[in-house]
Design an enzyme around this catalytic site. Structure first.
Site, PDB file in Angstrom:
ATOM      1  N   LYS A   3      -4.048  -9.556  -7.123  1.00 48.56           N
ATOM      2  CA  LYS A   3      -5.350  -9.967  -6.571  1.00 48.56           C
ATOM      3  C   LYS A   3      -6.461  -9.005  -6.997  1.00 48.56           C
ATOM      4  O   LYS A   3      -6.201  -7.811  -7.241  1.00 48.56           O
ATOM      5  CB  LYS A   3      -5.275 -10.072  -5.042  1.00 48.56           C
ATOM      6  CG  LYS A   3      -5.226  -8.760  -4.346  1.00 48.56           C
ATOM      7  CD  LYS A   3      -5.465  -8.877  -2.851  1.00 48.56           C
ATOM      8  CE  LYS A   3      -5.464  -7.460  -2.313  1.00 48.56           C
ATOM      9  NZ  LYS A   3      -5.427  -7.236  -0.951  1.00 48.56           N
ATOM     10  N   LYS A  43       0.829  -1.207   0.000  1.00 48.07           N
ATOM     11  CA  LYS A  43       0.000   0.000   0.000  1.00 48.07           C
ATOM     12  C   LYS A  43       0.865   1.260   0.000  1.00 48.07           C
ATOM     13  O   LYS A  43       0.507   2.266  -0.606  1.00 48.07           O
ATOM     14  CB  LYS A  43      -0.953  -0.003   1.195  1.00 48.07           C
ATOM     15  CG  LYS A  43      -2.081  -0.999   0.995  1.00 48.07           C
ATOM     16  CD  LYS A  43      -3.165  -0.860   2.019  1.00 48.07           C
ATOM     17  CE  LYS A  43      -4.333  -1.752   1.656  1.00 48.07           C
ATOM     18  NZ  LYS A  43      -5.209  -2.050   2.763  1.00 48.07           N
ATOM     19  N   LYS A  79     -10.699  -3.747  -4.724  1.00 51.12           N
ATOM     20  CA  LYS A  79     -11.519  -2.568  -5.022  1.00 51.12           C
ATOM     21  C   LYS A  79     -10.716  -1.282  -4.854  1.00 51.12           C
ATOM     22  O   LYS A  79     -11.085  -0.256  -5.381  1.00 51.12           O
ATOM     23  CB  LYS A  79     -12.767  -2.554  -4.151  1.00 51.12           C
ATOM     24  CG  LYS A  79     -12.488  -2.608  -2.674  1.00 51.12           C
ATOM     25  CD  LYS A  79     -13.668  -3.000  -1.809  1.00 51.12           C
ATOM     26  CE  LYS A  79     -13.136  -3.467  -0.467  1.00 51.12           C
ATOM     27  NZ  LYS A  79     -14.081  -3.841   0.511  1.00 51.12           N
TER      28      LYS A  79
HETATM   29  P1  TYM Z   1     -10.598  -6.193   3.081  1.00 48.91           P
HETATM   30  O1  TYM Z   1     -11.708  -5.226   3.306  1.00 48.91           O
HETATM   31  O2  TYM Z   1      -9.493  -5.809   2.162  1.00 48.91           O
HETATM   32  O3  TYM Z   1     -11.190  -7.565   2.545  1.00 48.91           O
HETATM   33  C1  TYM Z   1     -12.241  -8.230   3.209  1.00 48.91           C
HETATM   34  C2  TYM Z   1     -12.055  -9.736   3.116  1.00 48.91           C
HETATM   35  O4  TYM Z   1     -12.026 -10.158   1.743  1.00 48.91           O
HETATM   36  C3  TYM Z   1     -10.833 -10.920   1.498  1.00 48.91           C
HETATM   37  N1  TYM Z   1     -10.377 -10.632   0.128  1.00 48.91           N
HETATM   38  C4  TYM Z   1     -10.102 -11.570  -0.791  1.00 48.91           C
HETATM   39  N2  TYM Z   1     -10.161 -12.912  -0.755  1.00 48.91           N
HETATM   40  C5  TYM Z   1      -9.837 -13.592  -1.891  1.00 48.91           C
HETATM   41  N3  TYM Z   1      -9.459 -12.966  -3.028  1.00 48.91           N
HETATM   42  C6  TYM Z   1      -9.378 -11.618  -3.122  1.00 48.91           C
HETATM   43  N4  TYM Z   1      -9.016 -11.032  -4.245  1.00 48.91           N
HETATM   44  C7  TYM Z   1      -9.713 -10.848  -1.966  1.00 48.91           C
HETATM   45  N5  TYM Z   1      -9.754  -9.519  -1.700  1.00 48.91           N
HETATM   46  C8  TYM Z   1     -10.164  -9.401  -0.411  1.00 48.91           C
HETATM   47  C9  TYM Z   1      -9.833 -10.424   2.527  1.00 48.91           C
HETATM   48  O5  TYM Z   1      -8.820 -11.380   2.750  1.00 48.91           O
HETATM   49  C10 TYM Z   1     -10.728 -10.207   3.731  1.00 48.91           C
HETATM   50  O6  TYM Z   1     -10.930 -11.410   4.428  1.00 48.91           O
HETATM   51  N6  TYM Z   1      -7.845  -5.777   7.228  1.00 48.91           N
HETATM   52  C11 TYM Z   1      -8.986  -6.432   6.655  1.00 48.91           C
HETATM   53  C12 TYM Z   1     -10.271  -6.197   7.430  1.00 48.91           C
HETATM   54  C13 TYM Z   1     -10.181  -6.452   8.894  1.00 48.91           C
HETATM   55  C14 TYM Z   1     -10.280  -7.721   9.530  1.00 48.91           C
HETATM   56  C15 TYM Z   1     -10.177  -7.439  10.939  1.00 48.91           C
HETATM   57  C16 TYM Z   1     -10.424  -9.008   9.055  1.00 48.91           C
HETATM   58  C17 TYM Z   1     -10.017  -5.514   9.855  1.00 48.91           C
HETATM   59  N7  TYM Z   1     -10.018  -6.106  11.118  1.00 48.91           N
HETATM   60  C18 TYM Z   1     -10.208  -8.476  11.868  1.00 48.91           C
HETATM   61  C19 TYM Z   1     -10.473 -10.039   9.990  1.00 48.91           C
HETATM   62  C20 TYM Z   1     -10.366  -9.768  11.385  1.00 48.91           C
HETATM   63  C21 TYM Z   1      -9.189  -5.913   5.240  1.00 48.91           C
HETATM   64  O7  TYM Z   1      -8.743  -4.867   4.876  1.00 48.91           O
HETATM   65  O8  TYM Z   1      -9.997  -6.693   4.476  1.00 48.91           O
END
Ligand code: TYM
Length: 327
Positions: A192, A110, A195
């Site tokens: 990957k 990032k 968004k």
């Molecule tokens: P975020 O918002 O980027 O994504 C949410 C969830 O979607 C999964 N994901 C994917 N899985 C497969 N292929 C992809 N291309 C893909 N893009 C996103 C992510 O692995 C995630 O599970 N930091 C985290 C959010 C968070 C969180 C937490 C998660 C904050 N606190 C505590 C678990 C526990 C995030 O930015 O996810």
């Protein structure tokens, strides 16, 4: 088991979020105590528009409901409404070596993507994520592959805290889906699907219209050669399409390779577009219905906040006591 996971409200959810994370949640809610958070404090570590944040939060809440998460079976709430998240993140920061945060892959990626926006919040992001998870004495964290490293760091932080101040936290385990842990961009299958840092045409949103789905799938980047075989190294584009096809159709990749033997990429794409349009249609319909039920959705978030807050406060009370801070 207690399950915790979250998603950033940074726009529409995409099929990567669904296949990597939410699909697991839907299964887990049947037999576990599930808490699903809308992590708005994480969403503001990359460039964002304050005027759109509340709308995006509402979008994620309605998306949770539209895809089949049941508010009778799980807790939904907004991260920033429970101040214990930021408080615990600060305290965890005092016992976490700087190097551990600097080595996180997502921080490095990032920071590279937004060189003008490398704020301390981006570096501290995993501390807030650790706080989210540890506040609720979580057993299982269902996420996609890109979040695995953060959950592993959370385990280390919990172990470190428990060793220093006495056992307060559970060490959570990550759970990844067997297939679909990393769905790739349709425009660049070596990156990957995302968004926030991708080409939007590479990303199928969960609530895209049939026309949008059709257009994005038909223009997906494919590989040289003609054969439809699963080989992520040599054929990343086709392998990604086969993975998505398999997960939405319930057919194995082997079955799909057989079905499309001696048929062209265009046929695979046409067929996948139909599968996706049909699979996502009920989600789109439900989401539309919910968009008129703002009061109902807000009530669910309010109730969730109340239930989550009780657990968070009880953990924080113990943390403060162990660290010698005043109650
Ligand atoms: P975020 O918002 O980027 O994504 C949410 C969830 O979607 C999964 N994901 C994917 N899985 C497969 N292929 C992809 N291309 C893909 N893009 C996103 C992510 O692995 C995630 O599970 N930091 C985290 C959010 C968070 C969180 C937490 C998660 C904050 N606190 C505590 C678990 C526990 C995030 O930015 O996810």
């Amino acid at each position: 088991m207690r399950v915790f996971s979250g998603i950033r409200p940074t726009g529409e959810l995409h099929i990567g979020n669904y296949l990597g994370a939410i699909k697991q949640w839907i299964e887990l809610q049947k037999n576990n105590e599930c808490i699903f958070c809308i992590v708005d404090l994480h969403a503001i570590t990359t460039p964002f528009d304050p005027a759109k944040l509340q709308k995006n939060i509402f979008e994620v809440a309605t998306a949770y409901l539209a895809v089949g998460l049941d508010p009778e079976k799980c807790i939904f709430f907004i991260q920033s409404q429970i101040k214990e998240h930021s408080e615990l993140a600060w305290l965890l920061g005092t016992i976490t070596p700087l190097g551990e945060l600097q080595r996180m892959t997502q921080f490095k990626e990032k920071a590279k993507k937004h060189p003008e926006y490398i704020n301390a919040g981006l570096l501290n992001y995993p501390l807030l994520m650790a706080a989210d998870i540890l506040l609720y004495q979580t057993d299982l964290v269902p996420v996609g592959k890109d979040q695995q490293q953060h959950v592993e760091l959370t385990r280390e932080i919990a172990r470190h805290f428990n060793g220093k101040f006495g056992k307060v936290f559970k060490e959570p385990k990550v759970i990844l889906p067997k297939v679909g842990e990393k769905i790739m961009s349709l425009q660049n299958p070596k990156k990957k699907m995302s968004k926030t840092d991708g080409d939007l045409r590479g990303c199928i949103d969960l609530f895209d219209t049939p026309e949008e789905i059709q257009k994005k799938i038909m223009s997906a980047v494919t590989d040289t050669g003609k054969a439809i075989i699963y080989d992520p190294q040599k054929k990343p584009g086709i392998s990604n399409l086969l993975t998505i096809y398999s997960l939405f159709s319930g057919k194995t990749i082997k079955e799909l390779e057989k079905k499309f033997k001696n048929r062209g990429y265009a046929e695979l794409k046409k067929s996948l577009a139909v599968i996706l349009i049909n699979s996502l249609e009920p989600f789109r319909r439900k989401k539309k219905e919910l968009s008129f039920r703002e009061v109902y959705v807000k009530e669910i978030l309010k109730k969730g906040r109340g239930r989550a807050e009780t657990v968070a406060q009880s953990t924080m009370q113990e943390v403060r006591k162990r660290m010698g801070l005043q109650q």
